[in-house]
Design an enzyme around this catalytic site. Structure first.
Site, PDB file in Angstrom:
ATOM      1  N   ASP A  13      18.566  16.249  -6.801  1.00 36.08           N
ATOM      2  CA  ASP A  13      19.314  16.089  -5.553  1.00 36.08           C
ATOM      3  C   ASP A  13      18.730  15.013  -4.643  1.00 36.08           C
ATOM      4  O   ASP A  13      18.772  15.112  -3.417  1.00 36.08           O
ATOM      5  CB  ASP A  13      19.397  17.434  -4.792  1.00 36.08           C
ATOM      6  CG  ASP A  13      19.993  18.520  -5.659  1.00 36.08           C
ATOM      7  OD1 ASP A  13      20.875  18.203  -6.468  1.00 36.08           O
ATOM      8  OD2 ASP A  13      19.555  19.683  -5.546  1.00 36.08           O
ATOM      9  N   LYS A  16      21.071  10.575  -6.442  1.00 35.70           N
ATOM     10  CA  LYS A  16      21.306   9.708  -7.610  1.00 35.70           C
ATOM     11  C   LYS A  16      22.764   9.252  -7.678  1.00 35.70           C
ATOM     12  O   LYS A  16      23.053   8.096  -7.967  1.00 35.70           O
ATOM     13  CB  LYS A  16      20.946  10.462  -8.909  1.00 35.70           C
ATOM     14  CG  LYS A  16      19.484  10.876  -8.966  1.00 35.70           C
ATOM     15  CD  LYS A  16      19.182  11.734 -10.177  1.00 35.70           C
ATOM     16  CE  LYS A  16      19.754  13.116 -10.152  1.00 35.70           C
ATOM     17  NZ  LYS A  16      19.154  14.045  -9.178  1.00 35.70           N
ATOM     18  N   GLY A  40      24.866  18.096  -9.922  1.00 29.92           N
ATOM     19  CA  GLY A  40      25.912  17.926  -8.927  1.00 29.92           C
ATOM     20  C   GLY A  40      25.599  16.638  -8.191  1.00 29.92           C
ATOM     21  O   GLY A  40      24.627  16.582  -7.446  1.00 29.92           O
ATOM     22  N   HIS A  41      26.355  15.594  -8.469  1.00 30.30           N
ATOM     23  CA  HIS A  41      26.085  14.282  -7.880  1.00 30.30           C
ATOM     24  C   HIS A  41      27.193  13.962  -6.886  1.00 30.30           C
ATOM     25  O   HIS A  41      28.365  13.936  -7.252  1.00 30.30           O
ATOM     26  CB  HIS A  41      26.005  13.215  -8.980  1.00 30.30           C
ATOM     27  CG  HIS A  41      24.848  13.424  -9.913  1.00 30.30           C
ATOM     28  ND1 HIS A  41      24.556  12.568 -10.957  1.00 30.30           N
ATOM     29  CD2 HIS A  41      23.894  14.388  -9.945  1.00 30.30           C
ATOM     30  CE1 HIS A  41      23.478  13.023 -11.586  1.00 30.30           C
ATOM     31  NE2 HIS A  41      23.065  14.123 -10.992  1.00 30.30           N
ATOM     32  N   GLN A 223      19.263  15.952 -13.016  1.00 32.23           N
ATOM     33  CA  GLN A 223      18.046  16.687 -12.682  1.00 32.23           C
ATOM     34  C   GLN A 223      16.970  15.647 -12.310  1.00 32.23           C
ATOM     35  O   GLN A 223      17.324  14.623 -11.759  1.00 32.23           O
ATOM     36  CB  GLN A 223      17.573  17.599 -13.832  1.00 32.23           C
ATOM     37  CG  GLN A 223      18.501  18.786 -14.085  1.00 32.23           C
ATOM     38  CD  GLN A 223      19.774  18.414 -14.819  1.00 32.23           C
ATOM     39  OE1 GLN A 223      19.719  17.885 -15.911  1.00 32.23           O
ATOM     40  NE2 GLN A 223      20.909  18.686 -14.224  1.00 32.23           N
TER      41      GLN A 223
HETATM   42  P1  GDP Z   1      22.044  13.930  -6.671  1.00 35.29           P
HETATM   43  O1  GDP Z   1      22.152  15.187  -7.436  1.00 35.29           O
HETATM   44  O2  GDP Z   1      20.716  13.263  -6.850  1.00 35.29           O
HETATM   45  O3  GDP Z   1      23.179  12.972  -6.909  1.00 35.29           O
HETATM   46  O4  GDP Z   1      22.103  14.347  -5.133  1.00 35.29           O
HETATM   47  P2  GDP Z   1      23.129  15.393  -4.460  1.00 35.29           P
HETATM   48  O5  GDP Z   1      24.463  14.751  -4.362  1.00 35.29           O
HETATM   49  O6  GDP Z   1      23.051  16.713  -5.125  1.00 35.29           O
HETATM   50  O7  GDP Z   1      22.445  15.603  -3.048  1.00 35.29           O
HETATM   51  C1  GDP Z   1      22.264  14.546  -2.161  1.00 35.29           C
HETATM   52  C2  GDP Z   1      22.997  14.908  -0.859  1.00 35.29           C
HETATM   53  O8  GDP Z   1      22.567  14.057   0.187  1.00 35.29           O
HETATM   54  C3  GDP Z   1      24.502  14.668  -0.964  1.00 35.29           C
HETATM   55  O9  GDP Z   1      25.164  15.593  -0.136  1.00 35.29           O
HETATM   56  C4  GDP Z   1      24.675  13.248  -0.429  1.00 35.29           C
HETATM   57  O10 GDP Z   1      25.967  13.026   0.121  1.00 35.29           O
HETATM   58  C5  GDP Z   1      23.625  13.228   0.640  1.00 35.29           C
HETATM   59  N1  GDP Z   1      22.989  11.930   0.882  1.00 35.29           N
HETATM   60  C6  GDP Z   1      22.697  10.942  -0.010  1.00 35.29           C
HETATM   61  N2  GDP Z   1      21.997   9.962   0.594  1.00 35.29           N
HETATM   62  C7  GDP Z   1      21.844  10.341   1.872  1.00 35.29           C
HETATM   63  C8  GDP Z   1      21.186   9.751   3.000  1.00 35.29           C
HETATM   64  O11 GDP Z   1      20.570   8.692   2.928  1.00 35.29           O
HETATM   65  N3  GDP Z   1      21.224  10.448   4.180  1.00 35.29           N
HETATM   66  C9  GDP Z   1      21.878  11.635   4.305  1.00 35.29           C
HETATM   67  N4  GDP Z   1      21.849  12.235   5.491  1.00 35.29           N
HETATM   68  N5  GDP Z   1      22.502  12.209   3.279  1.00 35.29           N
HETATM   69  C10 GDP Z   1      22.480  11.577   2.079  1.00 35.29           C
HETATM   70  P1  IMO Z   2      21.012  17.135 -10.026  1.00 39.48           P
HETATM   71  O1  IMO Z   2      21.391  16.250 -11.185  1.00 39.48           O
HETATM   72  C1  IMO Z   2      18.488  20.327  -8.504  1.00 39.48           C
HETATM   73  C2  IMO Z   2      17.317  23.434 -11.347  1.00 39.48           C
HETATM   74  C3  IMO Z   2      17.858  24.824 -11.089  1.00 39.48           C
HETATM   75  C4  IMO Z   2      16.718  25.662 -11.643  1.00 39.48           C
HETATM   76  C5  IMO Z   2      16.263  24.848 -12.863  1.00 39.48           C
HETATM   77  C6  IMO Z   2      16.848  25.328 -14.179  1.00 39.48           C
HETATM   78  O2  IMO Z   2      22.132  17.433  -9.114  1.00 39.48           O
HETATM   79  O3  IMO Z   2      19.807  16.607  -9.336  1.00 39.48           O
HETATM   80  P2  IMO Z   2      19.259  25.108 -15.268  1.00 39.48           P
HETATM   81  O4  IMO Z   2      20.601  25.552 -14.762  1.00 39.48           O
HETATM   82  O5  IMO Z   2      19.141  23.643 -15.492  1.00 39.48           O
HETATM   83  O6  IMO Z   2      18.777  25.895 -16.446  1.00 39.48           O
HETATM   84  O7  IMO Z   2      18.253  25.486 -14.066  1.00 39.48           O
HETATM   85  O8  IMO Z   2      16.675  23.511 -12.615  1.00 39.48           O
HETATM   86  N1  IMO Z   2      18.341  22.367 -11.435  1.00 39.48           N
HETATM   87  C7  IMO Z   2      18.577  21.479 -10.475  1.00 39.48           C
HETATM   88  N2  IMO Z   2      18.042  21.367  -9.235  1.00 39.48           N
HETATM   89  N3  IMO Z   2      19.368  19.404  -8.948  1.00 39.48           N
HETATM   90  C8  IMO Z   2      19.881  19.492 -10.195  1.00 39.48           C
HETATM   91  O9  IMO Z   2      20.657  18.537 -10.724  1.00 39.48           O
HETATM   92  C9  IMO Z   2      19.527  20.586 -11.007  1.00 39.48           C
HETATM   93  N4  IMO Z   2      19.852  20.996 -12.250  1.00 39.48           N
HETATM   94  C10 IMO Z   2      19.117  22.080 -12.513  1.00 39.48           C
HETATM   95  O10 IMO Z   2      18.078  25.055  -9.719  1.00 39.48           O
HETATM   96  O11 IMO Z   2      15.662  25.683 -10.743  1.00 39.48           O
HETATM   97 MG    MG Z   3      22.559  17.233  -7.124  1.00 38.43          MG
END
Ligand code: GDP
Ligand code: IMO
Ligand code: MG
Length: 434
Positions: A13, A16, A40-41, A223
């Site tokens: 998270d 990416k 979840g991206h 991840q």
């Molecule tokens: P990923 O899994 O690495 O793609 O990241 P996620 O989408 O799960 O989580 C990142 C969260 O932060 C999302 O809700 C994005 O919309 C938000 N986000 C990304 N970059 C920034 C930033 O620079 N500032 C803020 N406030 N939010 C951001």
């Molecule tokens: P993105 O790509 C954050 C974590 C779960 C748990 C562990 C194992 O959005 O960054 P799993 O379901 O993979 O067997 O769970 O890994 N986890 C993540 N945490 N971002 C993710 O993906 C994750 N995918 C799995 O919360 O701790």
């Molecule tokens: Mg994510």
């Protein structure tokens, strides 16, 4: 023929999706190489928020996108996701998306196994999407692949072979009686298979051919490094290997064809689920960061645990992944905090270590050693972004710049961009990014 891996440096998270969306215009192909819909991206474009669990984040810009052999695919989720995109006038047909014939399929029993295991006292805090069980089936040579899904005869053969043993053991060990019947599963998956047949591809050949023709390929990690099945905080990890070396192995290309690796680093740290998190903030400040950063899981909605940035974890990632540079995200979230702490070492008993402790005994005893930096106030982040070519990075508050420069100096890695908001344009480029 540059091929770049963009991957998470912490526990996921990091942002990416946003980075891949931003930079993918420079690439011809975007490839997911591991994980599944545990990812979840998020990409925010104007008022629309796109959440990609399986689709590579290049699809928003209509880039040719591949789900490679190392990804595990829940076809029910993939269909929903494609339908969501179609509803937003972004059709994801077989011209846009290809799914490698080797990718393993999440069957209904995998999600039941995941839930059943997590119902005990020893919890990992998984996303409950069946990720661990499907990778187990794969390793045990007991799995259903995409090539089976799209062929009713092969699908039925696989179901006849695997269904009875899963149904029986789930019932006997965990009392699961709600697993859909073999016939119902066949009907549902056969329909999905028919739908997805045109998407079948050989990603290994397609990527190799693209690289031979001097095309640019972007590998999107899911991840992150500290969730790596081998090098993360085992057993609190995921079941695949997000590290860069696995991009080649799981996509099926020669490792020498990967030319660049870029880390996505959140300006602080978060983690979802159980497991060690030595720099965790469990106080009001942690709550404030969670709220301000909207730190709730994209996939499960769970509150993310929040803590200070850990440079030893970044060092571990650099050792494993060989970063060419890093993208720092969510710097805006730190605004308004008087003092910012960064972990630069650990005290383990009488010993000071400068590497991230992943051995269980060490990590349990490790006490983070912090360096403290002055905080910075709110800024007009949008203004800084709109000015990115001319003033950009310099338009950041002085102490925000100092924070970034501190990370850069301590890690020895160049900062390529700084993200200061969830919006697609809320990013400042720094230096040349190939
Ligand atoms: P990923 O899994 O690495 O793609 O990241 P996620 O989408 O799960 O989580 C990142 C969260 O932060 C999302 O809700 C994005 O919309 C938000 N986000 C990304 N970059 C920034 C930033 O620079 N500032 C803020 N406030 N939010 C951001
Ligand atoms: P993105 O790509 C954050 C974590 C779960 C748990 C562990 C194992 O959005 O960054 P799993 O379901 O993979 O067997 O769970 O890994 N986890 C993540 N945490 N971002 C993710 O993906 C994750 N995918 C799995 O919360 O701790
Ligand atoms: Mg994510």
């Amino acid at each position: 023929m540059p091929s770049t891996v963009i991957l998470g440096a912490q526990w996921g998270d990091e942002g990416k999706g946003k980075l891949v969306d931003y930079f993918c215009d420079r690439f011809d192909l975007v490839v997911r190489y591991q994980g599944g819909n545990n990812a979840g991206h998020t990409v925010q474009v104007g008022d629309t928020t796109y959440k990609m669990h399986l689709l590579p984040s290049g699809v928003i810009r209509g880039k040719r996108s591949l789900i490679a052999s190392g990804v595990v695919v829940d076809p029910r989720v993939l269909k929903e996701e494609i339908d969501f995109f179609s509803g937003h006038r972004l059709p994801v047909g077989p011209d846009v998306l290809g799914v490698d014939f080797r990718a393993h399929i999440i069957m209904p029993w995998h999600t039941y196994w995941d839930a059943a295991r997590e119902s005990g006292t020893h919890k990992i805090g998984t996303t409950g999407r069946g990720i661990g069980p499907v990778y187990e089936s794969k390793a045990a040579r007991f799995g259903v692949r995409f090539e089976d899904l799209v062929n009713p005869h092969l699908l039925m053969t696989a179901l006849e072979r695997y269904y009875p043993i899963h149904a029986r053991t789930l019932k006997e060990i965990f009392g699961v009686t709600k697993l859909p019947s073999l016939e119902a599963t066949f009907k549902q998956y056969c329909t999905l298979g028919e739908h997805f047949k045109p998407y079948l591809c050989d990603a290994s050949i397609e990527i190799d051919e693209a690289l031979q023709r001097d095309k640019n390929v972007l590998f999107e990690g899911a991840q992150a490094t500290l969730l790596d099945n081998n090098f993360g905080t085992y057993p609190y990890v995921t079941s695949s290997q997000p590290i860069a070396a696995n991009a080649a192995a799981s996509a099926g290309i020669n490792p020498r064809l990967i030319t660049r690796v870029e880390a996505v680093v959140k300006a602080y740290a978060t983690r979802v689920g159980e497991g060690p998190f030595p720099t965790e903030l469990t106080d009001a400040l942690g709550e404030r960061l969670r709220k301000r950063g909207n730190e709730y899981g994209t996939t499960t909605g769970r509150p993310r645990r929040v803590g200070w940035l850990d440079l030893t974890a970044l060092e571990l990632g650099n050792r494993l992944n060989g970063y060419d540079g890093m993208h720092i995200t969510k710097l805006d979230v730190l605004a308004g905090i008087n003092e910012l702490k960064v972990c630069t070492a650990y005290q383990v008993g009488s010993k000071r270590i400068t590497y991230f402790p992943t051995q269980r005994e060490q990590v349990e005893k490790a006490v983070p050693v912090f360096e403290t930096l002055d905080g910075f106030g709110e800024a007009d982040w949008d203004d800084a972004c709109h000015d990115s070519k001319a003033r950009g990075f310099d338009a950041l508050p002085k102490n925000a710049r100092k924070y970034v420069e501190f990370i850069e100096k301590k890690s020895g890695l160049p900062v390529l961009s700084v993200s200061v908001g969830p919006g697609r344009e809320q990013i400042l480029l720094r230096g040349a990014t190939p």
